[in-house]
Structures are given as structure tokens and as C-alpha cells.
Design an enzyme around this catalytic site. Structure first.
Site, PDB file in Angstrom:
ATOM      1  CG  HIS A 173     -21.021   7.963  10.829  1.00 12.17           C
ATOM      2  ND1 HIS A 173     -21.196   6.920   9.960  1.00 12.17           N
ATOM      3  CD2 HIS A 173     -22.230   8.565  10.941  1.00 12.17           C
ATOM      4  CE1 HIS A 173     -22.454   6.863   9.574  1.00 12.17           C
ATOM      5  NE2 HIS A 173     -23.101   7.865  10.149  1.00 12.17           N
ATOM      6  CG  HIS A 213     -11.069  24.179   0.917  1.00 13.06           C
ATOM      7  ND1 HIS A 213      -9.944  24.966   0.992  1.00 13.06           N
ATOM      8  CD2 HIS A 213     -11.891  24.641   1.882  1.00 13.06           C
ATOM      9  CE1 HIS A 213     -10.078  25.852   1.955  1.00 13.06           C
ATOM     10  NE2 HIS A 213     -11.266  25.679   2.516  1.00 13.06           N
TER      11      HIS A 213
END
Ligand code: JB3
Length: 210
Positions: free
Chosen positions: A136, A145
Site C-alpha cells: 500500500h 523498474h
């Protein structure tokens, strides 16, 4: 859609797009040896001039080049075509779990089995690769990446252009700077500044990235 690049990352994207019945015109690649061949069932049309033959508003592009740091080609290609008005599609594999109110930016890519929990922001041209967990309220910067099997706990920030290597774990609330590299398998328990490589358990700075 046209895919830029006809290598490993492009192949994974084609597989994801096929599951959503997207129409793919073809791929482009700098390697003339690939021109006229098929990547899975997608023809390699030629080099990037094939894109410029088409009006920007008539196609979507998909960035099929995966690498971020060693040579920032992925970012260069995104900026080259975005600056000419071309639009990059955001690709999410149907098996990925993307939580409520996650913001996916232009050209972001979420691969098979990835989990992104609520409150996250995924930047432009960023990749959340196969099986990565982004918990979260994480913020993933543009062109970053997150490699296969990474775990980012809650509230982690990954700066623009950074690469978190396969299987790395980052504990909650950590900030990783821009253009930094977290080596595969590292366990990050302290903030990482801009432009450095960290490795190990717990992760320590081993060199400047650039
Ligand atoms: O680890 C995973 C799961 N994936 C890796 C991915 C993140 O990065 C993968 O294993 C590879 O390490 C890498 O995949 P990528 O970027 O597809 O690399 P490669 O298989 O080498 O394919 C890159 C392709 O881009 C090559 O065919 C190059 O010829 C092509 N290329 C180079 N310059 C270009 C250009 N293509 C276009 N369209 N334009 C260029 O300027």
C-alpha cells in the site's frame, strides 16, 4: 498498437496483450536481422522509422525495451516518441491484482502475477515485473523498474529511473533515490540516495551507479 523492440521484454508484453485481444500491428527493432521475422505471431516491421510513417494520433505505442540503468534506452525511446505526440498504452496483465485507487500512468506496465495494493502511484513508463509485490501507498517514479519477485512493503518510494533487482525486499517507509540500483536479492532497511548501487543483506552501498 506497435511494440518498440523485439526482444525478451517485448515477447512478454505481446503475450499479455494477446490475452486482452488487443490488435498489434507489429514491432520495430534496431537490429536489421530481425526485420521481416515474427516475434511470437507479431511481425517485425522494420526500424523505428516505421512508427514515424504513421500519424501519432492513429496508433498507440508499447515500450518493449525493458532495461533501465545500464543503458537508459527504455527511457530514451519513451521520451523520443512522447515528445513527438505519440501515446504509450498502459499494459496490465489480466492476472495482476491492482488495488482500488491505484494510479497507473501513461506507458506503465504491470506483468503477470504482480500485486499492487491500494494507494500506490505507478509512474510513466515504469515496469512492475512478473510476480512483484508493491504494497500500500508506494510511489514508483517515472521510468523505474521493479524486477520479478521484488517485495516493496508499505509506503516505499522508488525514484525516477531506478531499478530494484529481482527478488529484492524493501521494508516499509524506505525512500530509494533517482537512478539508483538495488541489486538482486538485497534487503533494504535504510534509505538509498540518488545514483548509487546497493547490495547485500542488509543492503549496503557498493558504488556509484553512474
Ligand atoms: O528479467 C526480465 C524478466 N526481463 C529482462 C528485461 C527487463 O530486460 C530481459 O530478460 C532482458 O534482460 C531485457 O529485455 P529486453 O529489453 O527485451 O532486452 P533484449 O531481449 O536484449 O531486447 C532488446 C531489443 O531492443 C533488441 O532486439 C534490440 O535490437 C532492440 N533495440 C535496441 N535499440 C531497439 C533499439 N529497438 C527499437 N525499436 N529501437 C531502438 O532504438
Amino acid at each position: 498498437m506497435i511494440i518498440l523492440g523485439a526482444g525478451g521484454h517485448a515477447k512478454v508484453l505481446i503475450s499479455a496483450l494477446r490475452m486482452q485481444s488487443e490488435e498489434i500491428l507489429g514491432a520495430t527493432d534496431a537490429d536489421v536481422g530481425k526485420h521481416g521475422r515474427l516475434l511470437l505471431d507479431v511481425p517485425v516491421l522494420g526500424d523505428d522509422e516505421e512508427i514515424l510513417k504513421r500519424r501519432a494520433e492513429s496508433i498507440y505505442l508499447v515500450n518493449g525495451v525493458g532495461g533501465v540503468l545500464v543503458h537508459p534506452l527504455r527511457r530514451i525511446l519513451f521520451e523520443r516518441f512522447a515528445n513527438r505526440g505519440y501515446r504509450f498504452a498502459s499494459v496490465t496483465h489480466p492476472s495482476a491484482v491492482v488495488g482500488a485507487d491505484v494510479a497507473l500512468s501513461e506507458g506503465s506496465q504491470v506483468m503477470a502475477g504482480a500485486v499492487i495494493q491500494p494507494g500506490c502511484h505507478i509512474g510513466k513508463n515504469a515496469v512492475i515485473n512478473t510476480g512483484a509485490i508493491v504494497d500500500h501507498d508506494c510511489h514508483i517514479g517515472d521510468h523505474a523498474h521493479i524486477a520479478p519477485g521484488v517485495t516493496l512493503s508499505g509506503g516505499v518510494r522508488v525514484g525516477e529511473g531506478s531499478h530494484v533487482g529481482a527478488g529484492a525486499t524493501v521494508i516499509q517507509g524506505i525512500q530509494i533515490g533517482r537512478n539508483s540500483l538495488v541489486a538482486a536479492g538485497a534487503v533494504v532497511i535504510r534509505d538509498v540516495p540518488d545514483g548509487v548501487t546497493v547490495a547485500g543483506v542488509p543492503a549496503k552501498e557498493i558504488r556509484a551507479t553512474t
